[in-house]
Design a protein around this motif. Structure first.
Motif, PDB file in Angstrom:
ATOM      1  N   UNK A  53      27.427 -83.468 -23.075  1.00 61.86           N
ATOM      2  CA  UNK A  53      28.671 -82.740 -22.844  1.00 61.86           C
ATOM      3  C   UNK A  53      29.588 -82.713 -24.070  1.00 61.86           C
ATOM      4  N   UNK A  54      29.499 -83.759 -24.918  1.00 63.34           N
ATOM      5  CA  UNK A  54      30.411 -83.859 -26.065  1.00 63.34           C
ATOM      6  C   UNK A  54      29.619 -84.179 -27.335  1.00 63.34           C
ATOM      7  N   UNK A  55      28.677 -83.317 -27.730  1.00 68.01           N
ATOM      8  CA  UNK A  55      27.822 -83.633 -28.890  1.00 68.01           C
ATOM      9  C   UNK A  55      28.604 -83.841 -30.172  1.00 68.01           C
ATOM     10  N   UNK A  56      29.658 -83.029 -30.385  1.00 64.47           N
ATOM     11  CA  UNK A  56      30.430 -83.162 -31.628  1.00 64.47           C
ATOM     12  C   UNK A  56      31.235 -84.459 -31.629  1.00 64.47           C
ATOM     13  N   UNK A  57      31.913 -84.731 -30.525  1.00 64.11           N
ATOM     14  CA  UNK A  57      32.762 -85.926 -30.468  1.00 64.11           C
ATOM     15  C   UNK A  57      31.925 -87.206 -30.524  1.00 64.11           C
ATOM     16  N   UNK A  58      30.740 -87.201 -29.889  1.00 61.79           N
ATOM     17  CA  UNK A  58      29.934 -88.419 -29.856  1.00 61.79           C
ATOM     18  C   UNK A  58      29.456 -88.828 -31.239  1.00 61.79           C
ATOM     19  N   UNK A  59      29.430 -87.874 -32.181  1.00 54.90           N
ATOM     20  CA  UNK A  59      28.959 -88.203 -33.528  1.00 54.90           C
ATOM     21  C   UNK A  59      30.066 -88.726 -34.430  1.00 54.90           C
ATOM     22  N   UNK A  60      31.342 -88.548 -34.024  1.00 54.32           N
ATOM     23  CA  UNK A  60      32.446 -88.957 -34.907  1.00 54.32           C
ATOM     24  C   UNK A  60      33.388 -89.962 -34.249  1.00 54.32           C
ATOM     25  N   UNK A  61      33.166 -90.286 -32.996  1.00 58.38           N
ATOM     26  CA  UNK A  61      34.076 -91.141 -32.259  1.00 58.38           C
ATOM     27  C   UNK A  61      33.710 -92.606 -32.459  1.00 58.38           C
ATOM     28  N   UNK A  62      34.653 -93.402 -33.004  1.00 64.71           N
ATOM     29  CA  UNK A  62      34.397 -94.827 -33.252  1.00 64.71           C
ATOM     30  C   UNK A  62      34.142 -95.575 -31.947  1.00 64.71           C
ATOM     31  N   UNK A  63      34.897 -95.238 -30.902  1.00 60.10           N
ATOM     32  CA  UNK A  63      34.719 -95.911 -29.610  1.00 60.10           C
ATOM     33  C   UNK A  63      33.316 -95.674 -29.059  1.00 60.10           C
ATOM     34  N   UNK A  64      32.818 -94.440 -29.213  1.00 57.85           N
ATOM     35  CA  UNK A  64      31.470 -94.141 -28.728  1.00 57.85           C
ATOM     36  C   UNK A  64      30.411 -94.897 -29.533  1.00 57.85           C
ATOM     37  N   UNK A  65      30.540 -94.879 -30.865  1.00 59.43           N
ATOM     38  CA  UNK A  65      29.576 -95.609 -31.702  1.00 59.43           C
ATOM     39  C   UNK A  65      29.594 -97.096 -31.382  1.00 59.43           C
ATOM     40  N   UNK A  66      30.759 -97.629 -31.038  1.00 63.42           N
ATOM     41  CA  UNK A  66      30.888 -99.045 -30.696  1.00 63.42           C
ATOM     42  C   UNK A  66      30.025 -99.402 -29.477  1.00 63.42           C
ATOM     43  N   UNK A  67      30.148 -98.603 -28.398  1.00 64.49           N
ATOM     44  CA  UNK A  67      29.384 -98.928 -27.185  1.00 64.49           C
ATOM     45  C   UNK A  67      27.890 -98.684 -27.395  1.00 64.49           C
ATOM     46  N   UNK A  68      27.548 -97.693 -28.204  1.00 67.33           N
ATOM     47  CA  UNK A  68      26.122 -97.449 -28.439  1.00 67.33           C
ATOM     48  C   UNK A  68      25.507 -98.582 -29.264  1.00 67.33           C
ATOM     49  N   UNK A  83      22.653 -99.335 -38.518  1.00 67.59           N
ATOM     50  CA  UNK A  83      22.923 -98.037 -39.150  1.00 67.59           C
ATOM     51  C   UNK A  83      24.153 -97.371 -38.520  1.00 67.59           C
ATOM     52  N   UNK A  84      24.277 -97.449 -37.185  1.00 67.30           N
ATOM     53  CA  UNK A  84      25.448 -96.856 -36.516  1.00 67.30           C
ATOM     54  C   UNK A  84      26.724 -97.633 -36.839  1.00 67.30           C
ATOM     55  N   UNK A  85      26.607 -98.960 -36.950  1.00 66.52           N
ATOM     56  CA  UNK A  85      27.785 -99.776 -37.289  1.00 66.52           C
ATOM     57  C   UNK A  85      28.286 -99.436 -38.698  1.00 66.52           C
ATOM     58  N   UNK A  86      27.366 -99.216 -39.616  1.00 64.55           N
ATOM     59  CA  UNK A  86      27.764 -98.817 -40.966  1.00 64.55           C
ATOM     60  C   UNK A  86      28.400 -97.419 -40.953  1.00 64.55           C
ATOM     61  N   UNK A  87      27.980 -96.565 -40.018  1.00 65.56           N
ATOM     62  CA  UNK A  87      28.624 -95.253 -39.870  1.00 65.56           C
ATOM     63  C   UNK A  87      30.060 -95.429 -39.358  1.00 65.56           C
ATOM     64  N   UNK A  88      30.253 -96.371 -38.432  1.00 67.79           N
ATOM     65  CA  UNK A  88      31.614 -96.676 -37.968  1.00 67.79           C
ATOM     66  C   UNK A  88      32.489 -97.087 -39.149  1.00 67.79           C
ATOM     67  N   UNK A  89      31.931 -97.929 -40.029  1.00 66.54           N
ATOM     68  CA  UNK A  89      32.683 -98.379 -41.212  1.00 66.54           C
ATOM     69  C   UNK A  89      33.065 -97.181 -42.085  1.00 66.54           C
ATOM     70  N   UNK A  90      32.132 -96.222 -42.238  1.00 63.67           N
ATOM     71  CA  UNK A  90      32.401 -95.054 -43.089  1.00 63.67           C
ATOM     72  C   UNK A  90      33.488 -94.149 -42.491  1.00 63.67           C
ATOM     73  N   UNK A  91      33.676 -94.194 -41.173  1.00 57.87           N
ATOM     74  CA  UNK A  91      34.661 -93.338 -40.515  1.00 57.87           C
ATOM     75  C   UNK A  91      36.075 -93.917 -40.543  1.00 57.87           C
ATOM     76  N   UNK A  92      36.241 -95.165 -41.014  1.00 63.72           N
ATOM     77  CA  UNK A  92      37.554 -95.809 -40.998  1.00 63.72           C
ATOM     78  C   UNK A  92      38.543 -95.039 -41.884  1.00 63.72           C
TER      79      UNK A  92
END
Length: 572
Positions: A53-68, A83-92
């Motif tokens: 339902x939210x393909x764009x938001x799921x790729x940039x949302x820190x909260x979503x990456x956290x639970x995944x 790899x996803x945690x490092x993506x969270x770091x890059x989005x800060x």
């Protein structure tokens, strides 16, 4: 009229925005709850719903990456979680009002991934940073503080300082109580219970292990298996036969058959249990089961890696063919009249060529490193040696030599646990390395009876305080049995010396074998030494100290070979 339409559209857009933000938040809360309850099938459903339902938001949302990340770590796919945690770091975003909270969240997930992949040094470096950042907040996060104390305790326990480890665990308890993470409760109380079991305080051990069961869901087979395994292990260590008998059968009911770690723990627990009960026929039976399982598991793993390598090769070939086709098509094309177009094509091809070149180089380095690790594991965990040892144990049991077979089995269990567990770690205390070497030499001494003697001379105090790379020394000792004692009828002797010189530990292995041949060693004979030389070379950057491994004939007037290993270390 136009103004009215403008206002209506703005109100509609606002509600769409609120709805779009609220619904993913509800899913994220449900995912967190399902992870805590370990209902991973529901987690999978919620993740699919968000990504659909939210393909764009799921790729940039820190909260979503956290639970995944949390989900993938629980599932055992910690490399993807990292790899996803490092993506969270890059989005800060440093300009965000929630920057510090998001930073702590991202690095907490990075720490989790390092912890589950046994990268202890990186894990504790991240922990120190989290502790500092957390102290800067008005409200300090109990999850961070609990994790910090718990993993500090694990480091002390691995170094053999069990009492200090328990102190850290007890301090962590008050922070864990402020969280809603059920798994943190389970892990903490299991850690405390296992630590008390190591110092044989049975009542305390059982008290804390039983506490952990209060936070295990009924359908959580992984948590229940760990619970019964910890209880059984405690009763075996404390030699409580009556209680061990009660919990031995409970363990098998919660065995997760496709989980390698649980299978290994299960077989080891059964062997130790029947050894405690002196039921040697059952010991022999489970040794055979473990031997077959071990052989089949690594055969499947090897075949899987081989298939992946073939697939990678096919993709490389397809890319080469595709590149050739593109180049041929460009050669046949007539779009070369415009200088600007020609310049653009050359520039584009240059980028592709550089990318392909560096990509191939990177893959070659990865393949070389993977091959080195595979060769190292093969030399350290020689299947021939394992099967030969198991056969000797069975032979001793059949001959009725219960005492020596029990001693042989205990040494083999210690050696196997050292090889399987310590080999996954980048550093271990020197004390543990000495224990693995002692177990290996004791097995050889039992195997060759009066034909072999050894001595270990350690001139280093507080060996638990020195961290070194694991399994550098045992392959050098094994070479003596492969090559040095061939056609030698007199008493075999191996002397091992440990000294500290500046920032390195010098280990010297001496045998009284036939010495080095005049001709260079064959490729197969010197393989383990060359692997360790490569390992020491790779470790130079991590330790900022040069290691070395030198093989030569002895210089003290005795015929034989000496291996001098200069090992960089870190102080605990």
């Amino acid at each position: 009229m136009n103004r009215f339409i403008y206002i209506v559209l703005n109100i509609f857009g606002y509600f769409c925005h609120v709805y779009g933000q609220t619904l993913p938040s509800i899913y994220i809360e449900r995912i967190n709850t399902a992870i805590n309850e370990k209902t991973l099938d529901k987690v999978e459903q919620y993740i699919d719903s968000i990504e659909t339902q939210y393909p764009k938001e799921s790729s940039i949302n820190i909260a979503y990456l956290n639970v995944k990340c949390r989900y993938l770590n629980r599932k055992g796919e910690s490399d993807i979680a990292l790899a996803l945690a490092l993506r969270m770091k890059a989005l800060l975003n440093p300009n965000s009002p929630n920057y510090l909270d998001n930073k702590i969240l991202a690095y907490t997930r990075i720490n989790d991934a390092y912890y589950f992949t046994h990268q202890n040094e990186k894990c504790h470096a991240v922990l120190d940073s989290l502790f500092i950042w957390n102290s800067q907040k008005t409200y300090q996060d109990p999850v961070v503080l609990g994790t910090y104390k718990t993993q500090r305790g694990i480091l002390y326990e691995e170094a053999g300082k069990t009492r200090k480890a328990i102190e850290q665990y007890i301090q962590a308890e008050k922070f864990v109580k402020k969280t809603k993470d059920l798994e943190s409760y389970q892990n903490l109380y299991n850690n405390i219970g296992n630590a008390y079991a190591k110092i044989k305080e049975e009542d305390k051990a059982i008290e804390y292990i039983q506490k952990s069961k209060e936070y295990i869901a009924k359908n959580d087979s992984i948590g229940l298996f760990s619970y019964y395994n910890n209880l059984l292990g405690t009763y075996i260590i404390c030699k409580n036969k009556r209680k061990a008998r009660i919990y031995k059968d409970s363990l098998s009911r919660f065995l997760v058959t496709d989980y390698f770690r649980h299978n290994r723990l299960f077989y080891n627990a059964q062997i130790e249990y029947y050894n405690l009960m002196n039921e040697l026929d059952s010991v022999k039976f489970f040794i055979e089961l473990y031997q077959n399982y071990f052989k089949n598991y690594y055969a499947k793993k090897f075949n899987k890696e081989l298939d992946e390598l073939k697939l990678s090769f096919q993709r490389e070939q397809a890319l080469i063919i595709e590149k050739e086709n593109i180049e041929n098509a460009k050669q046949r094309s007539n779009i070369n009249t415009n200088y600007a177009i020609l310049t653009s094509i050359i520039f584009f091809l240059s980028i592709i060529t550089l990318y392909t070149f560096f990509n191939i180089k990177r893959r070659q380095r990865n393949i070389e490193y993977s091959n080195l690790e595979s060769q190292l594991l093969q030399n350290q965990l020689n299947p021939h040696f394992i099967f030969n040892t198991l056969a000797n144990i069975k032979g001793l049991i059949n001959q009725g030599k219960n005492a020596i077979s029990s001693k042989y089995l205990n040494n083999f269990s210690n050696l196997l646990m050292g090889l399987l567990i310590d080999n996954t770690k980048k550093n271990i205390p020197l004390k543990k390395e000495l224990a693995v070497i002692e177990s290996y030499l004791e097995l050889q001494a039992i195997r060759f009876k009066d034909k072999f003697e050894y001595k270990i001379h350690c001139f280093i105090d507080n060996t638990e305080d020195y961290l070194i790379p694991p399994m550098l020394i045992q392959p050098c000792i094994e070479n003596s049995f492969k090559h040095a004692f061939v056609n030698k009828n007199s008493l075999w002797k191996i002397d091992i010396f440990f000294n500290k010189e500046g920032n390195i530990i010098v280990c010297t292995v001496k045998d009284n074998g036939i010495g080095l041949p005049k001709k260079p060693l064959e490729e197969k004979q010197s393989l383990s030494l060359r692997i360790n030389q490569k390992r020491l070379k790779i470790l130079e950057q991590d330790y900022a100290t040069q290691g070395d491994l030198v093989l030569s004939n002895r210089v003290d007037g005795i015929k034989g070979v000496q291996v001098i290993i200069k090992i960089p270390f870190k102080k605990l």
